[in-house]
Design a protein around this motif. Sequence first.
Motif, short mmCIF file in Angstrom:
data_model
loop_
_atom_site.label_atom_id
_atom_site.label_comp_id
_atom_site.label_asym_id
_atom_site.label_seq_id
_atom_site.Cartn_x
_atom_site.Cartn_y
_atom_site.Cartn_z
N ILE A 153 -2.52 8.66 12.37
CA ILE A 153 -3.90 8.48 11.94
C ILE A 153 -4.67 7.73 13.02
N SER A 154 -5.79 8.31 13.42
CA SER A 154 -6.69 7.67 14.39
C SER A 154 -8.00 7.37 13.67
N HIS A 155 -8.17 6.11 13.29
CA HIS A 155 -9.38 5.73 12.57
C HIS A 155 -10.63 5.97 13.41
N GLY A 156 -10.50 5.85 14.71
CA GLY A 156 -11.63 6.08 15.60
C GLY A 156 -12.13 7.52 15.59
N LYS A 157 -11.27 8.45 15.22
CA LYS A 157 -11.64 9.87 15.12
C LYS A 157 -12.09 10.24 13.72
N GLY A 158 -12.09 9.26 12.81
CA GLY A 158 -12.49 9.54 11.43
C GLY A 158 -11.34 9.91 10.52
N GLU A 159 -10.12 9.80 11.03
CA GLU A 159 -8.96 10.10 10.20
C GLU A 159 -8.69 8.91 9.28
N ARG A 160 -7.99 9.18 8.17
CA ARG A 160 -7.81 8.12 7.18
C ARG A 160 -6.62 8.37 6.28
N TRP A 161 -6.33 7.39 5.45
CA TRP A 161 -5.27 7.45 4.45
C TRP A 161 -5.90 7.69 3.08
N PHE A 162 -5.16 8.41 2.22
CA PHE A 162 -5.60 8.64 0.85
C PHE A 162 -4.51 8.17 -0.11
N CYS A 163 -4.94 7.80 -1.31
CA CYS A 163 -3.99 7.34 -2.34
C CYS A 163 -3.59 8.46 -3.29
N VAL B 13 0.81 -1.22 0.00
CA VAL B 13 0.00 0.00 0.00
C VAL B 13 0.84 1.27 0.00
N GLN B 14 2.07 1.19 -0.41
CA GLN B 14 2.96 2.35 -0.36
C GLN B 14 2.40 3.56 -1.09
N GLN B 15 1.68 3.36 -2.18
CA GLN B 15 1.19 4.50 -2.93
C GLN B 15 0.10 5.26 -2.18
N CYS B 16 -0.48 4.70 -1.17
CA CYS B 16 -1.53 5.37 -0.40
C CYS B 16 -0.93 5.93 0.88
N ASP B 17 -0.08 6.93 0.73
CA ASP B 17 0.67 7.43 1.87
C ASP B 17 0.31 8.85 2.26
N ILE B 18 -0.85 9.31 1.86
CA ILE B 18 -1.31 10.65 2.23
C ILE B 18 -2.14 10.51 3.51
N LYS B 19 -1.76 11.27 4.53
CA LYS B 19 -2.40 11.16 5.84
C LYS B 19 -3.51 12.19 5.99
N GLY B 20 -4.72 11.72 6.20
CA GLY B 20 -5.85 12.59 6.44
C GLY B 20 -6.06 12.74 7.94
N ASN B 21 -5.80 13.93 8.44
CA ASN B 21 -5.82 14.21 9.88
C ASN B 21 -6.92 15.21 10.19
N ILE B 22 -7.57 15.06 11.33
CA ILE B 22 -8.59 16.01 11.75
C ILE B 22 -8.03 16.82 12.91
N SER B 23 -8.00 18.14 12.73
CA SER B 23 -7.41 19.02 13.75
C SER B 23 -8.31 19.09 14.99
N ALA B 24 -7.78 19.69 16.04
CA ALA B 24 -8.53 19.85 17.29
C ALA B 24 -9.81 20.65 17.07
N SER B 25 -9.80 21.55 16.08
CA SER B 25 -10.99 22.36 15.79
C SER B 25 -11.92 21.67 14.79
N GLY B 26 -11.55 20.46 14.34
CA GLY B 26 -12.41 19.70 13.44
C GLY B 26 -12.10 19.88 11.97
N GLU B 27 -11.06 20.64 11.66
CA GLU B 27 -10.70 20.86 10.26
C GLU B 27 -10.02 19.61 9.68
N ARG B 28 -10.42 19.24 8.48
CA ARG B 28 -9.88 18.05 7.80
C ARG B 28 -8.70 18.47 6.92
#
Length: 91
Positions: A66-76, A36-51
């Motif tokens: 990345i915290s999947h429980g907070k709705g954060e995710r990886w992108f390709c 999964v190396q090509q999917c290395d973009i980290k989607g993070n949600i800030s303390a204020s809720g900004e994606r």
Amino acid sequence: MYRGLLGWLVLAAGAGALEAQSYFSGTHSGPLTALVQQCDIKGNISASGERIYHVRGQTYYDETRISHGKGERWFCSEQEAREAGWRRAKV
């Protein structure tokens, strides 16, 4: 398909639990990483809720977890992240 789902598919196909744990904590290595190396973009949600997404080489990429429980995710791709409503990190 994003990195989290692909990671679970690989886990189900026989990757070890310890590798999966290190993969999702950001300290991964091994076959799971290679797949999964090509999917290395980290989607993070800030303390204020900004994606916000982070790409390799940006200032906070390595520190971002990345915290999947907070709705954060990886992108390709950056396009995938933008289409999902996330913005690129400023630094």
